[in-house]
Write a protein that holds these residues in place. Structure first.
Motif, mmCIF file in Angstrom:
data_model
loop_
_atom_site.group_PDB
_atom_site.id
_atom_site.type_symbol
_atom_site.label_atom_id
_atom_site.label_comp_id
_atom_site.label_asym_id
_atom_site.label_seq_id
_atom_site.Cartn_x
_atom_site.Cartn_y
_atom_site.Cartn_z
ATOM 1 N N GLN A 1 -0.389 16.804 -21.705
ATOM 2 C CA GLN A 1 0.523 16.185 -20.738
ATOM 3 C C GLN A 1 -0.222 15.220 -19.820
ATOM 4 O OE1 GLN A 1 3.610 16.022 -20.788
ATOM 5 N NE2 GLN A 1 4.733 17.896 -20.386
ATOM 6 N N VAL A 2 0.460 14.151 -19.490
ATOM 7 C CA VAL A 2 -0.074 13.173 -18.545
ATOM 8 C C VAL A 2 0.752 13.278 -17.278
ATOM 9 C CG1 VAL A 2 -0.495 10.731 -18.131
ATOM 10 C CG2 VAL A 2 -0.748 11.667 -20.446
ATOM 11 N N GLN A 3 0.086 13.437 -16.132
ATOM 12 C CA GLN A 3 0.794 13.475 -14.847
ATOM 13 C C GLN A 3 0.845 12.066 -14.265
ATOM 14 O OE1 GLN A 3 -1.666 16.053 -15.470
ATOM 15 N NE2 GLN A 3 0.146 17.024 -16.329
ATOM 16 N N LEU A 4 2.009 11.672 -13.761
ATOM 17 C CA LEU A 4 2.235 10.298 -13.329
ATOM 18 C C LEU A 4 2.771 10.248 -11.904
ATOM 19 C CD1 LEU A 4 4.063 9.158 -16.589
ATOM 20 C CD2 LEU A 4 1.663 8.803 -16.036
ATOM 21 N N VAL A 5 2.240 9.323 -11.100
ATOM 22 C CA VAL A 5 2.700 9.152 -9.721
ATOM 23 C C VAL A 5 2.896 7.669 -9.441
ATOM 24 C CG1 VAL A 5 2.198 9.503 -7.285
ATOM 25 C CG2 VAL A 5 1.482 11.225 -8.962
ATOM 26 N N GLU A 6 4.146 7.278 -9.144
ATOM 27 C CA GLU A 6 4.453 5.885 -8.843
ATOM 28 C C GLU A 6 4.252 5.593 -7.365
ATOM 29 O OE1 GLU A 6 7.650 7.222 -11.911
ATOM 30 O OE2 GLU A 6 6.627 8.026 -10.141
ATOM 31 N N SER A 7 4.005 4.320 -7.069
ATOM 32 C CA SER A 7 3.902 3.858 -5.685
ATOM 33 C C SER A 7 4.188 2.366 -5.646
ATOM 34 C CB SER A 7 2.507 4.153 -5.115
ATOM 35 O OG SER A 7 1.518 3.458 -5.844
ATOM 36 N N GLY A 8 4.374 1.846 -4.438
ATOM 37 C CA GLY A 8 4.511 0.408 -4.280
ATOM 38 C C GLY A 8 5.934 -0.101 -4.127
ATOM 39 N N GLY A 9 6.900 0.789 -4.181
ATOM 40 C CA GLY A 9 8.275 0.345 -3.995
ATOM 41 C C GLY A 9 8.525 -0.077 -2.558
ATOM 42 N N GLY A 10 9.685 -0.683 -2.329
ATOM 43 C CA GLY A 10 10.018 -1.099 -0.980
ATOM 44 C C GLY A 10 11.205 -2.015 -0.955
ATOM 45 N N LEU A 11 11.376 -2.690 0.187
ATOM 46 C CA LEU A 11 12.483 -3.616 0.399
ATOM 47 C C LEU A 11 11.973 -5.047 0.319
ATOM 48 C CD1 LEU A 11 15.442 -4.174 1.309
ATOM 49 C CD2 LEU A 11 14.608 -3.993 3.667
ATOM 50 N N VAL A 12 12.657 -5.872 -0.454
ATOM 51 C CA VAL A 12 12.251 -7.267 -0.609
ATOM 52 C C VAL A 12 13.504 -8.128 -0.684
ATOM 53 C CG1 VAL A 12 12.146 -7.104 -3.131
ATOM 54 C CG2 VAL A 12 10.761 -8.818 -1.951
ATOM 55 N N GLN A 13 13.381 -9.387 -0.271
ATOM 56 C CA GLN A 13 14.522 -10.286 -0.322
ATOM 57 C C GLN A 13 14.689 -10.881 -1.715
ATOM 58 O OE1 GLN A 13 13.775 -13.166 2.822
ATOM 59 N NE2 GLN A 13 14.963 -11.948 4.282
ATOM 60 N N THR A 14 15.880 -11.349 -1.993
ATOM 61 C CA THR A 14 16.151 -12.031 -3.254
ATOM 62 C C THR A 14 15.158 -13.160 -3.458
ATOM 63 O OG1 THR A 14 18.504 -11.474 -3.192
ATOM 64 C CG2 THR A 14 17.852 -13.355 -4.540
ATOM 65 N N GLY A 15 14.605 -13.224 -4.674
ATOM 66 C CA GLY A 15 13.619 -14.246 -4.998
ATOM 67 C C GLY A 15 12.193 -13.824 -4.709
ATOM 68 N N GLY A 16 12.019 -12.700 -4.053
ATOM 69 C CA GLY A 16 10.690 -12.225 -3.706
ATOM 70 C C GLY A 16 10.006 -11.498 -4.849
ATOM 71 N N SER A 17 8.803 -11.005 -4.552
ATOM 72 C CA SER A 17 7.997 -10.312 -5.557
ATOM 73 C C SER A 17 7.544 -8.955 -5.034
ATOM 74 C CB SER A 17 6.754 -11.139 -5.915
ATOM 75 O OG SER A 17 7.110 -12.379 -6.490
ATOM 76 N N LEU A 18 7.274 -8.074 -5.979
ATOM 77 C CA LEU A 18 6.804 -6.737 -5.646
ATOM 78 C C LEU A 18 6.033 -6.210 -6.844
ATOM 79 C CD1 LEU A 18 7.294 -4.904 -3.119
ATOM 80 C CD2 LEU A 18 9.082 -3.766 -4.446
ATOM 81 N N ARG A 19 4.996 -5.434 -6.589
ATOM 82 C CA ARG A 19 4.276 -4.789 -7.677
ATOM 83 C C ARG A 19 4.305 -3.282 -7.462
ATOM 84 N NH1 ARG A 19 -2.118 -5.245 -9.276
ATOM 85 N NH2 ARG A 19 -2.286 -3.849 -7.484
ATOM 86 N N VAL A 20 4.794 -2.579 -8.455
ATOM 87 C CA VAL A 20 4.776 -1.118 -8.420
ATOM 88 C C VAL A 20 3.671 -0.620 -9.347
ATOM 89 C CG1 VAL A 20 7.152 -0.768 -7.702
ATOM 90 C CG2 VAL A 20 6.636 -1.031 -10.121
ATOM 91 N N SER A 21 3.085 0.504 -8.952
ATOM 92 C CA SER A 21 1.963 1.064 -9.692
ATOM 93 C C SER A 21 2.289 2.476 -10.148
ATOM 94 C CB SER A 21 0.706 1.099 -8.816
ATOM 95 O OG SER A 21 0.382 -0.179 -8.327
ATOM 96 N N CYS A 22 1.592 2.904 -11.173
ATOM 97 C CA CYS A 22 1.758 4.262 -11.682
ATOM 98 C C CYS A 22 0.370 4.799 -11.998
ATOM 99 C CB CYS A 22 2.637 4.252 -12.926
ATOM 100 S SG CYS A 22 2.778 5.841 -13.752
ATOM 101 N N ALA A 23 -0.070 5.766 -11.215
ATOM 102 C CA ALA A 23 -1.377 6.374 -11.422
ATOM 103 C C ALA A 23 -1.240 7.589 -12.321
ATOM 104 C CB ALA A 23 -1.977 6.776 -10.086
#
Length: 127
Positions: free
Chosen positions: A1-23
């Motif tokens: 089994q691989v344990q996974l933890v996401e991070s990096g979410g949030g609030l952004v305006q239309t047209g913006g950018s965001l990067r989410v990660s999974c460790a």
């Protein structure tokens, strides 16, 4: 089994950018293809992107093709989802997942293709 933890979410305006990660934990991370899914309120979980275990093959849902990029860093045991030109319809909880079986060369996109899931991270795009 691989344990996974996401991070990096949030609030952004239309047209913006965001990067989410999974460790990922576990030394076998490098042997598994990885995917990103998302689930909006009242909707089923849907496929977003997949990257092969060796990192050379990627596959995207039509709705994000050309805007999102999936990548992985073996040294950091992390998979990323870079999201550009975000739209309100991208609002959802984003989940990362590991292929059910290692060393698969297929571009997986069904929920049942994945055996390990993270807890999710919320991405909200305001109009």
């Amino acid at each position: 089994q691989v344990q996974l933890v996401e991070s990096g979410g949030g609030l952004v305006q239309t047209g913006g950018s965001l990067r989410v990660s999974c460790a990922a934990s576990g030394r076998t991370f490098r042997n598994y293809g990885m995917g990103w899914f998302r689930q909006a309120p009242g909707k089923e979980r849907e496929f977003v992107a997949h990257i092969s275990w060796y990192g050379a093959r990627t596959y995207y849902a039509d709705s994000v093709k050309g805007r999102f990029t999936i990548s992985r860093d073996g040294a950091k045991n992390t998979v990323y989802l870079q999201m550009n030109s975000l739209k309100p319809e991208d609002t959802a909880v984003y989940y990362c997942a590991a292929d059910r079986f290692p060393y698969s060369s297929a571009s997986h996109h069904e929920v049942t293709d994945f055996g390990s899931w993270g807890q999710g991270t919320q991405v909200t795009v305001s109009s």
